[in-house]
Structures are given as structure tokens and as C-alpha cells.
Scaffold this active site. Structure first.
Site, PDB file in Angstrom:
ATOM      1  N   HIS A  11       0.982  -1.190  -0.101  1.00 47.13           N
ATOM      2  CA  HIS A  11       0.025   0.013  -0.008  1.00 47.13           C
ATOM      3  C   HIS A  11       0.807   1.235   0.008  1.00 47.13           C
ATOM      4  O   HIS A  11       1.891   0.957   0.813  1.00 47.13           O
ATOM      5  CB  HIS A  11      -0.799   0.092   1.224  1.00 47.13           C
ATOM      6  CG  HIS A  11      -1.571   1.234   1.387  1.00 47.13           C
ATOM      7  ND1 HIS A  11      -2.664   1.768   0.415  1.00 47.13           N
ATOM      8  CD2 HIS A  11      -1.282   2.298   2.335  1.00 47.13           C
ATOM      9  CE1 HIS A  11      -2.991   2.944   1.053  1.00 47.13           C
ATOM     10  NE2 HIS A  11      -2.560   3.212   1.975  1.00 47.13           N
ATOM     11  N   CYS A  84      -3.053   1.975  -5.804  1.00 48.97           N
ATOM     12  CA  CYS A  84      -2.636   2.729  -4.939  1.00 48.97           C
ATOM     13  C   CYS A  84      -1.120   3.435  -5.002  1.00 48.97           C
ATOM     14  O   CYS A  84      -0.776   4.359  -4.968  1.00 48.97           O
ATOM     15  CB  CYS A  84      -2.489   2.520  -3.318  1.00 48.97           C
ATOM     16  SG  CYS A  84      -1.660   1.008  -2.826  1.00 48.97           S
TER      17      CYS A  84
END
Length: 136
Positions: A11, A84
Site C-alpha cells: 500500500h 494505490c
């Protein structure tokens, strides 16, 4: 912390003015959201990478983020093609602080190559089936 990083499923978020901006799936609206830095409720914090300071004004940064909120719909999220890490890379480039390290997006690049190869083989199979069905 290894100097040799292969990549993985990460992430990524970008900290701006005490807020971490990131992108993820959302059934409605934008997938761009902000949270407390290093405290995203769905991810584990690994490390911070210093990329530099933007030369954009606060107003320019706000305008940039508003534009990206519109450009990154939550339903447009794709684990390999638009995730992301892609968002963080795009945001860093637009802020003028440089690129994120290549290892951050490496697994997505590999996945994209595999998807393209698979799709190419599927198109070839369909063409060959169509040719075979129209043979005399």
C-alpha cells in the site's frame, strides 16, 4: 530495509501537510482519500521514503488534489493496472518531487505484462476458432 528490493504487494500513500493521501476501491465516488500518516486502517505500515519538497503553493497542491479526486474514481481501482502505488507515483510526479522507487511498482509491472500476454493469447485463440469455423 534490504538494499535489494524485488517488490511485492504494497500500500502506498503520499504525505502532504500532515495528511496521507492514497487511492483504493470505492463502490461510489472517488477512491482518493486521506488519513493520518502511517495509520491507514486497512494496511500495515512498513517504511517512509523521503522524496523531497514540492515547489507548489498550498493552493496549487489543493487544486491538484481536487483534480485527482475527480480523475481517480473508486470503481476504477484495479489491483494490477490502477492501484494505490500508481496513484502515489502519479501524485509525486505532479508534485515535482520525483518518482517513487521502481521496486514499489515492480510487481504490478510484472502482473500487467502477464495480463497483456494472456489477453493476446486469448485474442489469438478467438481468431483461430473463427478461422476454423469458416473453413470449407
Amino acid at each position: 530495509m534490504s538494499p535489494f528490493k524485488f517488490g511485492g504487494l504494497f500500500h502506498a500513500g503520499v504525505e502532504i501537510g500532515g495528511k496521507e493521501w492514497s487511492f483504493g476501491y470505492a463502490a461510489v465516488g472517488s477512491g482518493v482519500h486521506c488519513s493520518t500518516p502511517r495509520k491507514h486502517p486497512l494496511h500495515n505500515y512498513r517504511e517512509t521514503l523521503e522524496l523531497g519538497v514540492t515547489s507548489l503553493s498550498q493552493a496549487e497542491v489543493r487544486s491538484l488534489l481536487e483534480a485527482m479526486v475527480r480523475e481517480y474514481p473508486g470503481r476504477g481501482y484495479h489491483l494490477i493496472r490502477c492501484n494505490c502505488c500508481h496513484f502515489a507515483s502519479d501524485l509525486c510526479r505532479r508534485l515535482g518531487v520525483g518518482d517513487v522507487p521502481a521496486w514499489l511498482e515492480r510487481l504490478a509491472w510484472i502482473g500487467e505484462s502477464l495480463l497483456e500476454a494472456s489477453e493476446g493469447l486469448e485474442r489469438f485463440r478467438c481468431v483461430m476458432e473463427d478461422v476454423a469455423s469458416h473453413a470449407c
